[in-house]
Design an enzyme around this catalytic site. Structure first.
Site: not given
Length: 366
Positions: A146, A175, A199, A255-256, A276, A351, A353
């Protein structure tokens, strides 16, 4: 940089398109702009005005009482915006003179800056365009998975953006608290599994609460995300990403799904699972969308490693995406075991929102 200004003018009655055109012509001519006109008889006019300095304006006049003006000006300083503001002021004054008796509404939109080195425009989950007060690109790298950006906002602090999706800002403790149960849970001495959370915000807050062990299991959140957040999101993650293993936590960059399957096979159980990884997808075709399939798989595997009295926390999506949220709740009735759920709505600052969060637990039976 391209400065783009827009004004929308609404009158309360039928518009004499020719009168509007002739009334506004002197405003553009004063700027030394040349004119091209298209006439669609009963459908009004489109007039284009071009200046020698490269700026131009489109004037669209509709007979049912709507006049739209769009202006563009190129500039690497404030001159372009000043030029647009001056011209829009003149147009507004002239329109009020022409339609003082039937003038209904005028709406000038803030100038849009196009082509800047720093992109300040990012969409909300429900497709509205938000202009952020971004003043610095802190980090911008492409990984194998990404694009990773960390941009600085004057009011929200550093913001993590993954492939164009606003993930989390340093202002967004609301959050993190919501996806941990909004302060209603006691994590002391508990086994906690975090899915995603690259994060470091959730991990940092839970470690403060003295758990027995926290395992943070990423999925396609690569090392570059963790490295970027460790350097530039320290108000969010503190020092927990400095090392991938601490007294009461470990971070596994794997990879979970295979790991969750292994945990289920081994009978490893957790008091809390916090997902998350991804928001509820906007798509309304759960059977055809791979993200829905991924969510269902994660839910089933998470229930298999969740203790009978444990809780599963996750984000939903913005409150306006009611159909997608309803579909998600329907998926909860299709898991391998019966579950119940509750939800709450929280305002996440960056956000701009309201965001829905879910608490899910296995149905308690005798």
């Amino acid at each position: 940089v391209i400065n783009q200004g827009t004004v929308n003018i609404k009158t309360s009655s039928y518009t004499d398109c020719n009168a509007v055109l002739k009334g506004l012509q002197p405003v553009f001519q004063e700027q030394g702009m040349t004119e091209t006109i298209h006439n669609w008889e009963d459908h009004g006019y489109l007039a284009t005005y071009i200046n020698k300095n490269g700026s131009f304006s489109n004037l669209r006049i509709y007979p049912h009482g709507l006049v739209l003006v769009d202006l563009q000006s190129y500039s690497d300083d404030m001159n372009g915006r000043d030029e647009i503001d001056h011209l829009l002021n003149k147009i507004e004054e002239r329109m009020k003179e022409l339609f003082h008796s039937s003038f209904k509404r005028i709406k000038r939109l803030p100038a849009i800056m196009r082509g800047e080195a720093i992109d300040r425009y990012w969409p909300t989950a429900d497709g509205r365009l938000v202009e952020y007060d971004i003043d610095e690109v802190v980090y911008d790298e492409d990984s194998s998975y990404q694009n990773i950006k960390i941009l600085h906002s004057k009011q929200f602090g550093n913001i993590l953006i993954l492939s164009g999706d606003v993930n989390l800002a340093e202002s967004d403790l609301a959050y993190t608290q919501a996806i941990m149960g909004s302060g209603k849970e006691d994590f002391t001495g508990k086994e906690v599994l975090i899915l995603g959370g690259g994060d470091g915000g959730i991990l940092y807050e839970i470690v403060k609460l003295k758990p027995k062990m926290v395992t943070m299991l990423t999925s396609n959140i690569d090392q570059m995300v963790i490295d970027g957040c460790r350097k530039f999101m320290r108000k969010t993650c503190g020092d927990v990403l400095d090392n991938l293993k601490g007294e009461c936590y470990q971070v596994l960059i794997e990879d979970c799904i295979p790991v969750l399957k292994r945990y289920a096979k081994e009978g490893r159980m957790f008091d809390y699972v916090i997902n998350d990884l991804t928001a509820v997808p906007i798509s309304t075709s759960p059977e055809e969308d791979s993200t829905w399939e991924f969510l269902r798989l994660i839910l089933d595997l998470s229930m298999k490693v969740l203790k009978h009295d444990g809780k599963y926390f996750t984000q939903g999506n913005c409150v306006n995406l009611t159909e997608a949220l309803t579909l998600y709740e329907e998926q909860l009735g299709r898991l391998y075991c019966p579950v119940e759920f509750s939800k709450e709505t929280v305002c996440v600052p960056s956000y701009m929102e309201l965001w829905v969060f879910y608490t899910i637990w296995k149905t308690r039976t005798e």
